[in-house]
Write a protein that holds these residues in place. Structure first.
Motif, PDB file in Angstrom:
ATOM      1  N   ARG A 116     -13.006   7.788 -19.992  1.00  0.00           N
ATOM      2  CA  ARG A 116     -12.409   7.124 -21.152  1.00  0.00           C
ATOM      3  C   ARG A 116     -13.253   5.974 -21.686  1.00  0.00           C
ATOM      4  NH1 ARG A 116      -7.236   6.364 -22.144  1.00  0.00           N
ATOM      5  NH2 ARG A 116      -8.108   5.769 -24.154  1.00  0.00           N
ATOM      6  N   LEU A 117     -14.120   5.413 -20.850  1.00  0.00           N
ATOM      7  CA  LEU A 117     -14.700   4.107 -21.164  1.00  0.00           C
ATOM      8  C   LEU A 117     -15.677   4.107 -22.340  1.00  0.00           C
ATOM      9  CD1 LEU A 117     -15.145   2.577 -17.598  1.00  0.00           C
ATOM     10  CD2 LEU A 117     -13.099   2.788 -19.020  1.00  0.00           C
ATOM     11  N   PRO A 118     -16.487   5.145 -22.549  1.00  0.00           N
ATOM     12  CA  PRO A 118     -17.353   5.094 -23.738  1.00  0.00           C
ATOM     13  C   PRO A 118     -16.593   4.882 -25.042  1.00  0.00           C
ATOM     14  CG  PRO A 118     -18.097   6.817 -22.252  1.00  0.00           C
ATOM     15  CD  PRO A 118     -16.793   6.312 -21.691  1.00  0.00           C
ATOM     16  N   ASP A 119     -15.376   5.397 -25.124  1.00  0.00           N
ATOM     17  CA  ASP A 119     -14.593   5.219 -26.346  1.00  0.00           C
ATOM     18  C   ASP A 119     -14.114   3.787 -26.537  1.00  0.00           C
ATOM     19  OD1 ASP A 119     -14.925   7.755 -27.299  1.00  0.00           O
ATOM     20  OD2 ASP A 119     -13.055   8.527 -26.455  1.00  0.00           O
ATOM     21  N   PHE A 120     -14.063   2.991 -25.467  1.00  0.00           N
ATOM     22  CA  PHE A 120     -13.762   1.569 -25.635  1.00  0.00           C
ATOM     23  C   PHE A 120     -14.792   0.950 -26.582  1.00  0.00           C
ATOM     24  CE2 PHE A 120     -11.567   0.621 -21.270  1.00  0.00           C
ATOM     25  CZ  PHE A 120     -10.682   1.651 -21.494  1.00  0.00           C
ATOM     26  N   PRO A 459      -2.754  -3.645 -27.389  1.00  0.00           N
ATOM     27  CA  PRO A 459      -2.961  -4.894 -26.652  1.00  0.00           C
ATOM     28  C   PRO A 459      -2.438  -4.812 -25.227  1.00  0.00           C
ATOM     29  CG  PRO A 459      -1.224  -5.157 -28.296  1.00  0.00           C
ATOM     30  CD  PRO A 459      -1.864  -3.837 -28.552  1.00  0.00           C
ATOM     31  N   TRP A 460      -3.173  -5.463 -24.313  1.00  0.00           N
ATOM     32  CA  TRP A 460      -2.880  -5.391 -22.879  1.00  0.00           C
ATOM     33  C   TRP A 460      -2.863  -6.802 -22.317  1.00  0.00           C
ATOM     34  CZ3 TRP A 460      -2.393  -1.137 -19.445  1.00  0.00           C
ATOM     35  CH2 TRP A 460      -2.443  -1.450 -18.083  1.00  0.00           C
ATOM     36  N   GLU A 471      -6.111  -8.384 -23.891  1.00  0.00           N
ATOM     37  CA  GLU A 471      -7.302  -7.568 -24.032  1.00  0.00           C
ATOM     38  C   GLU A 471      -6.938  -6.356 -24.882  1.00  0.00           C
ATOM     39  OE1 GLU A 471     -10.169  -8.021 -20.366  1.00  0.00           O
ATOM     40  OE2 GLU A 471      -8.162  -7.500 -19.640  1.00  0.00           O
ATOM     41  N   PHE A 472      -7.973  -5.717 -25.422  1.00  0.00           N
ATOM     42  CA  PHE A 472      -7.820  -4.555 -26.297  1.00  0.00           C
ATOM     43  C   PHE A 472      -7.245  -4.961 -27.663  1.00  0.00           C
ATOM     44  CE2 PHE A 472      -7.501  -1.185 -22.694  1.00  0.00           C
ATOM     45  CZ  PHE A 472      -8.865  -1.010 -22.708  1.00  0.00           C
TER      46      PHE A 472
END
Length: 508
Positions: A116-120, A459-460, A471-472
Motif C-alpha cells: 500500500r505504501l507507494p500510494d501514500f 485523517p488518522w 496524519e494523512f
C-alpha cells in the motif's frame, strides 16, 4: 554498511544515514538488532550522540534552505515524489523480506501492508499539485490573501510495530510540502528505514532531505526531540514517551503530531452475525501479534450473544497458527522482544489474579526450530470487569478481553471508560445505531463492521492520552506549512493618522 562474521552468521553494522549516505560510526556504542523469531543478532547500530543528531539536523536544514530542494518547483517536486513511489514499488520484494526478518510479522501480513505504501506518496504528490492558497473577502477596499510556506525540519520518531508504514505516513507529507526530515526509527527495527533512505537517494532525492539517526529513544530520540532547530515533531509510541518528547519540543514551539497509546473498544451488538464478529475480533486483536495502537483489545459484547461469542472466539484464537514468519502458512509471528513477551505474560497473570477467565492462551508459545524466538499464544480473557488492569491498560501484544453489556447506553459507558481515544469499532447492522455510537464514542478513528483500515486521504489520530494532531489527509499536509496573511490596500487615498484627525474613522 559493513558486515562481520559471528558463529557463521553475517551481522551487518550500520551507521546513521546523513547527506545521502551511511556514515561510519567509529568508536560509537553499538546496539544489537535481533530477529525476534530466532533471537539471533542480525545487525548492529550506533547509539547516536547529541553531536551525531546535530550533524543530521544541520544536513536537513541545509537541504531545506538550499536551491536543489528548497528552490524546487512544485510540479518538479511532485514528479520526483512519483518517481520515488515507483522506486519503492520496484524494491518491494526486498523490503517485504527485510521487514519480516526485522520485526517478525508473517510475510503475508508484511507484503499486504507494504504494498500500500507507494500510494501514500502518490496521494501527497497529488495534494502538492492541487494546493491553492486563499483569497479572503475583507471589509474595505483591500485584497487579502494567504501564502503558505513549508515549516522546515521535521523530527520523526517511529516505533517497531509498523516500521515502514508509520514512517511513510509522515515522510510522504514531508516531501510533498517541501520540508526535510530526520527520522529516528526504533532501535528494534531500523533496517527498512535505512534501506528506503538508500532507495530514495538512488532514485534522485537530494542529499539531506531524508536523514536517519539510530539509537535508543532515551538517548538519540531525546536529543532529536529537544533539538532547538526542529520545526515539527512527529512521534508514534507510548503515551509516556509522547509526554516526554512533546514537552521537550514545546520549548521551541515546534508543531506536534503525536500518535500514542490506545485501548480500542469493540462494541458487538446482537443484530450482527456472531461468526463474522468473531472473525473480525481475531483480525483486530491478533494481526501484527496484537502490537498495534488500534489493537481490538476490549471486546464489549451484548449479553444476549455473549456466551456464544466467548465460546467461538476461544476456538478461533486456539486455532491460529503461530510460527516461522517466512512460512506462508503462518498466521501469527513473535512479539518484538523478550521484554515484550514478559510484559504480555505479566498481564495474563494480572487477569488471573483479578478473577478474569482465561479462555485461550495466556502462555508463551513453543515453535519447533525457533526455541529462542519470542512467541506468545493468542490470548483471550472473558468475564472482564472495567476496573481490571487488563481492561484499562495497554498490553501491546496478542491479548484481548471480553466484557458483557446490556444495552447501547451501557456499551458506550464501558467504551468511554478509558483515558485513551485512538481507535474504536462497532459491529451492528442497525444504521441509525452505528451513526449514533460513532458520534458519541471518544475516539479519533471509528470502524463500523471492519477494523484496521486506513487510507492516505483519511485523517488518522486520537484524543485524550492517545495523542494530538492528525496524519494523512489534507489535515496532515496543511500542518507542514506556516500561513502568512497578506493585506494589500487597493486605493490611492492619502493616509495621515496623526495629521488628519478627521480621518480617524478606523484603527483596525
Amino acid at each position: 554498511m559493513t558486515e562481520i562474521q559471528t558463529h557463521d552468521i553475517e551481522i551487518e553494522q550500520h551507521g546513521n544515514f546523513v547527506d545521502g549516505k551511511e556514515v561510519e560510526m567509529t568508536g560509537a556504542e553499538m546496539i544489537d538488532v535481533r530477529d525476534p523469531a530466532t533471537g539471533a543478532v542480525i545487525a548492529q547500530i550506533p547509539n547516536s550522540t547529541r553531536e551525531d543528531v546535530d550533524r543530521a539536523m544541520r544536513s536537513a536544514r541545509a537541504a531545506f534552505e538550499g536551491k536543489e530542494w528548497g528552490g524546487m518547483d512544485i510540479r518538479a517536486r511532485a514528479r520526483l515524489i512519483n518517481r520515488l513511489a515507483d522506486a519503492f514499488e520496484a524494491n518491494l520484494e526486498t523490503l517485504y523480506r527485510l521487514e519480516t526478518r526485522n520485526n517478525g510479522r508473517p510475510i503475508n501480513e508484511t507484503r499486504a501492508q507494504l504494498s500500500r505504501l507507494p500510494d501514500f506518496f502518490r496521494y501527497f504528490a497529488g495534494l502538492a499539485l492541487a494546493r491553492r492558497d486563499d483569497v479572503i473577502p475583507v471589509e474595505g477596499n483591500y485584497l487579502n490573501y494567504t501564502l503558505r510556506t513549508p515549516i522546515g525540519v521535521v523530527a520523526n520518531c517511529t516505533p517497531f510495530n509498523h516500521p515502514l508504514m508509520i514512517m511513510c505516513k509522515s515522510l510522504a507529507a514531508v516531501l510533498a510540502s517541501g520540508c526535510t526530515t530526520v527520522v529516528k526509527p526504533s532501535e528494534y527495527t531500523p533496517l527498512t528505514t535505512l534501506k528506503l533512505a538508500q532507495i530514495f537517494t538512488e532514485a534522485g532525492l537530494p542529499d539531506g532531505v531524508f536523514n536517519v539517526v539510530l539509537g535508543y529513544g532515551k538517548d538519540s530520540g531525546r536529543f532529536l526531540s529537544e533539538h532547538p532547530d526542529i520545526n515539527k515533531l512527529v512521534l508514534t509510541g507510548g503515551t509516556e514517551a509522547g509526554q516526554i518528547a512533546g514537552s521537550a519540543a514545546s520549548k521551541v514551539f515546534a508543531h506536534q503530531t503525536l500518535e500514542l497509546g490506545g485501548k480500542t473498544p469493540v462494541l458487538v451488538f446482537d443484530d450482527f452475525d456472531v461468526d463474522q464478529a468473531v472473525n473480525l475480533a481475531a483480525f483486530g486483536a491478533f494481526i501484527g501479534a496484537g502490537q498495534t495502537c488500534v489493537c481490538g483489545s476490549r471486546h464489549l459484547v451484548q449479553q444476549t450473544i455473549y456466551d456464544e461469542f466467548v465460546e467461538k472466539l476461544a476456538i478461533k484464537a486456539q486455532g491460529i497458527r503461530v510460527g516461522d514468519p517466512f512460512d506462508p502458512a503462518t498466521q501469527m509471528g513473535p512479539v518484538i522482544s523478550q521484554r515484550q513477551r514478559q510484559r504480555v505474560m505479566s498481564y495474563a497473570q494480572f487477569g488471573r489474579d483479578e478473577g478474569a477467565r482465561a479462555i485461550a492462551g495466556g502462555h508463551e508459545a513453543s515453535v519447533e526450530g525457533f526455541e529462542e524466538g519470542y512467541f506468545v499464544q493468542p490470548t483471550v480473557f472473558a468475564d472482564v470487569r472495567s476496573d481490571m488492569r487488563i481492561f484499562q491498560e495497554e498490553v501491546f501484544g496478542p491479548f484481548t478481553s471480553i466484557t458483557p453489556f446490556t444495552d447501547e447506553a451501557d456499551a458506550l459507558r464501558l467504551a468511554n471508560d478509558s483515558p485513551f481515544g485512538l481507535g474504536a469499532a462497532i459491529r451492528t447492522n442497525h444504521v441509525a445505531r452505528a451513526h449514533r455510537v460513532a458520534r458519541d464514542i471518544k475516539a479519533g478513528i471509528v470502524w463500523v463492521n471492519d477494523h484496521h483500515r486506513l487510507d492516505p486521504a483519511s485523517p488518522w489520530g486520537g484524543v485524550g492520552l492517545s495523542g494530538i494532531g492528525r496524519e494523512f489527509g489534507t489535515e496532515s499536509f496543511n500542518d507542514h506549512f506556516d500561513v502568512k496573511s497578506v493585506m494589500v490596500a487597493m486605493n490611492d487615498e492619502p493616509q495621515d493618522w496623526y495629521g488628519d484627525p478627521e480621518g480617524r474613522r478606523r484603527l483596525n
